[in-house]
Design a protein around this motif. Sequence first.
Motif, PDB file in Angstrom:
ATOM      1  N   UNK A 256      82.658  52.392  28.919  1.00 61.69           N
ATOM      2  CA  UNK A 256      82.852  52.583  30.359  1.00 61.69           C
ATOM      3  C   UNK A 256      82.981  51.242  31.055  1.00 61.69           C
ATOM      4  N   UNK A 257      82.097  50.309  30.715  1.00 59.73           N
ATOM      5  CA  UNK A 257      82.110  48.992  31.356  1.00 59.73           C
ATOM      6  C   UNK A 257      83.379  48.224  30.997  1.00 59.73           C
ATOM      7  N   UNK A 258      83.880  48.390  29.779  1.00 62.15           N
ATOM      8  CA  UNK A 258      85.087  47.691  29.343  1.00 62.15           C
ATOM      9  C   UNK A 258      86.286  48.091  30.199  1.00 62.15           C
ATOM     10  N   UNK A 259      86.376  49.379  30.523  1.00 59.88           N
ATOM     11  CA  UNK A 259      87.504  49.875  31.321  1.00 59.88           C
ATOM     12  C   UNK A 259      87.259  49.748  32.818  1.00 59.88           C
ATOM     13  N   UNK A 260      86.011  49.959  33.220  1.00 60.75           N
ATOM     14  CA  UNK A 260      85.660  49.937  34.644  1.00 60.75           C
ATOM     15  C   UNK A 260      84.431  49.025  34.824  1.00 60.75           C
ATOM     16  N   UNK A 261      84.632  47.726  34.983  1.00 58.72           N
ATOM     17  CA  UNK A 261      83.509  46.780  35.041  1.00 58.72           C
ATOM     18  C   UNK A 261      82.480  47.168  36.105  1.00 58.72           C
ATOM     19  N   UNK A 262      81.215  47.056  35.713  1.00 55.55           N
ATOM     20  CA  UNK A 262      80.053  47.311  36.577  1.00 55.55           C
ATOM     21  C   UNK A 262      80.006  48.767  37.037  1.00 55.55           C
ATOM     22  N   UNK A 263      80.561  49.652  36.231  1.00 49.95           N
ATOM     23  CA  UNK A 263      80.479  51.091  36.514  1.00 49.95           C
ATOM     24  C   UNK A 263      79.614  51.765  35.455  1.00 49.95           C
ATOM     25  N   UNK A 264      79.118  52.957  35.760  1.00 49.29           N
ATOM     26  CA  UNK A 264      78.286  53.711  34.815  1.00 49.29           C
ATOM     27  C   UNK A 264      78.450  55.201  35.075  1.00 49.29           C
ATOM     28  N   UNK A 265      78.084  55.986  34.076  1.00 45.80           N
ATOM     29  CA  UNK A 265      78.173  57.440  34.181  1.00 45.80           C
ATOM     30  C   UNK A 265      76.778  58.048  34.208  1.00 45.80           C
ATOM     31  N   UNK A 266      76.659  59.168  34.892  1.00 45.16           N
ATOM     32  CA  UNK A 266      75.428  59.947  34.857  1.00 45.16           C
ATOM     33  C   UNK A 266      75.797  61.426  34.937  1.00 45.16           C
ATOM     34  N   UNK A 267      74.936  62.253  34.401  1.00 47.37           N
ATOM     35  CA  UNK A 267      75.153  63.700  34.390  1.00 47.37           C
ATOM     36  C   UNK A 267      74.009  64.364  35.132  1.00 47.37           C
ATOM     37  N   UNK A 268      74.348  65.182  36.113  1.00 47.44           N
ATOM     38  CA  UNK A 268      73.336  65.894  36.900  1.00 47.44           C
ATOM     39  C   UNK A 268      73.326  67.366  36.491  1.00 47.44           C
ATOM     40  N   UNK A 302      89.104  60.573  27.259  1.00 41.17           N
ATOM     41  CA  UNK A 302      89.368  59.905  25.988  1.00 41.17           C
ATOM     42  C   UNK A 302      88.096  59.270  25.434  1.00 41.17           C
ATOM     43  N   UNK A 303      87.252  58.742  26.293  1.00 40.07           N
ATOM     44  CA  UNK A 303      85.974  58.194  25.827  1.00 40.07           C
ATOM     45  C   UNK A 303      85.152  59.282  25.141  1.00 40.07           C
ATOM     46  N   UNK A 329      95.160  50.107  29.190  1.00 41.61           N
ATOM     47  CA  UNK A 329      95.664  50.227  27.821  1.00 41.61           C
ATOM     48  C   UNK A 329      94.960  49.278  26.840  1.00 41.61           C
ATOM     49  N   UNK A 330      94.669  48.029  27.193  1.00 43.67           N
ATOM     50  CA  UNK A 330      93.884  47.188  26.259  1.00 43.67           C
ATOM     51  C   UNK A 330      92.501  47.769  25.960  1.00 43.67           C
ATOM     52  N   UNK A 331      91.722  48.231  26.972  1.00 46.77           N
ATOM     53  CA  UNK A 331      90.442  48.878  26.630  1.00 46.77           C
ATOM     54  C   UNK A 331      90.622  50.121  25.768  1.00 46.77           C
ATOM     55  N   UNK A 332      91.698  50.895  26.024  1.00 45.82           N
ATOM     56  CA  UNK A 332      91.946  52.083  25.197  1.00 45.82           C
ATOM     57  C   UNK A 332      92.222  51.679  23.755  1.00 45.82           C
ATOM     58  N   UNK A 333      92.983  50.616  23.567  1.00 42.41           N
ATOM     59  CA  UNK A 333      93.252  50.141  22.202  1.00 42.41           C
ATOM     60  C   UNK A 333      91.963  49.733  21.511  1.00 42.41           C
TER      61      UNK A 333
END
Length: 395
Positions: A256-268, A302-303, A329-333
């Motif tokens: 997540x950080x590689x594609x979206x710097x300083x971002x994070x996921x959470x599930x509620x 995709x993650x 595309x580079x993070x996806x690769x």
Amino acid sequence: MLTTLAVANYRSLRNLVVPLGRLNLITGANGTGKSSLYRALQLLATTAQGGVIPWLANEGGLSSTLWAGPEKFSREMVRGSAPIQGSPRMEPVSLRLGFSSDEYGYAIDFGLPTPGMGYSPRKASMFSLDPEIKRECIWHGPHLRPSTLLVDRNRSVVRTRRESGEWEVVANHLAGFEGMMTCIADPRRTPEILVLRDAIRGWRFYDHFRSDPLASARAPQVGTHTPVLSDDGHDLAAAIQTIREIGDGAELNSAVHDAFPRSSLEVEDIGGRFILKMRQHGLLRPLTAGELSDGTLRYLLWIAALLTPRPPALLVLNEPETSLHPDLLPPLARLITQTAKRTQVAVVSHADGLISNLNQLKECRSIRLEKQLSETHLAGHDHLAEKPAWHWPAR
């Protein structure tokens, strides 16, 4: 791991033998046969599910899926000094699919139904457009030879080789529309069928996740353990939480950080329904899946697909770059490369950004398709010595 994929007379794939590695990148211009190769792999996968004949019927039947060109090209046709034209057929109508690995190989041969064969000797079948399975074979090792053949299905008769080397008939009334992988499941007499069937059933295909406003991945869903993301991605939140709990949570955070710097996921969890949220730098509250952009949501899908805690034997991705910004595309690769360390991966793509990043990897096998006289070929593999050895079982 599959080492060779072979297809004959399926759409533009008149006689294609493809060498495979751990990470495979399938490219080519529009109309060169990338989608046909992808569908051929899917068709092979249905042999273990019992749906191969309906699959062909949904594609328009055998007549619509067969190679539409001449049986053979003369030298004059190839040079352009003679028109493209057919000639009297020398071989039976046949659509053949197969693969091999270091352990097992498999091939299946479809043909036209036998005229006049119905449910009674006096009445012809109404299913006269259904193709018939004429031959199925399983062998040991990468090459089919008489000495390596383990299970041999010839029309309605299936026989298996005993430890003594002698052949034993295990079925002699198999219908033409029935595959031996779904009709013969005897762990004592035919263990090879069970091993191969279970392996093929584990193959996964992901193709064009929906990310529009009505996409199911945006809505809250009932949350249960989801080690494998569904084809449509409706269980995205549950899949992300499953990775966190029984998979590699650190790798998830890194992706997540590689594609979206300083971002994070959470599930509620709201009453048993899971809602995926994403915290982004600079915002005071997390965004729900319903608020994310199409490209962001698709990348998160995709993650979830690639970081599965239950990696399959083969993972096939069809144009994963769709709706993604070039910066992703580079993070996806890199994400695909990490996944290829755990499972065999095949990627169908025409995005230069993804192709260039994957082609820089030593372990990436580039499979570039091109067309000559409407027939799909492997670019750069014209020399016979460069092609993998492959032999089809004769009828």
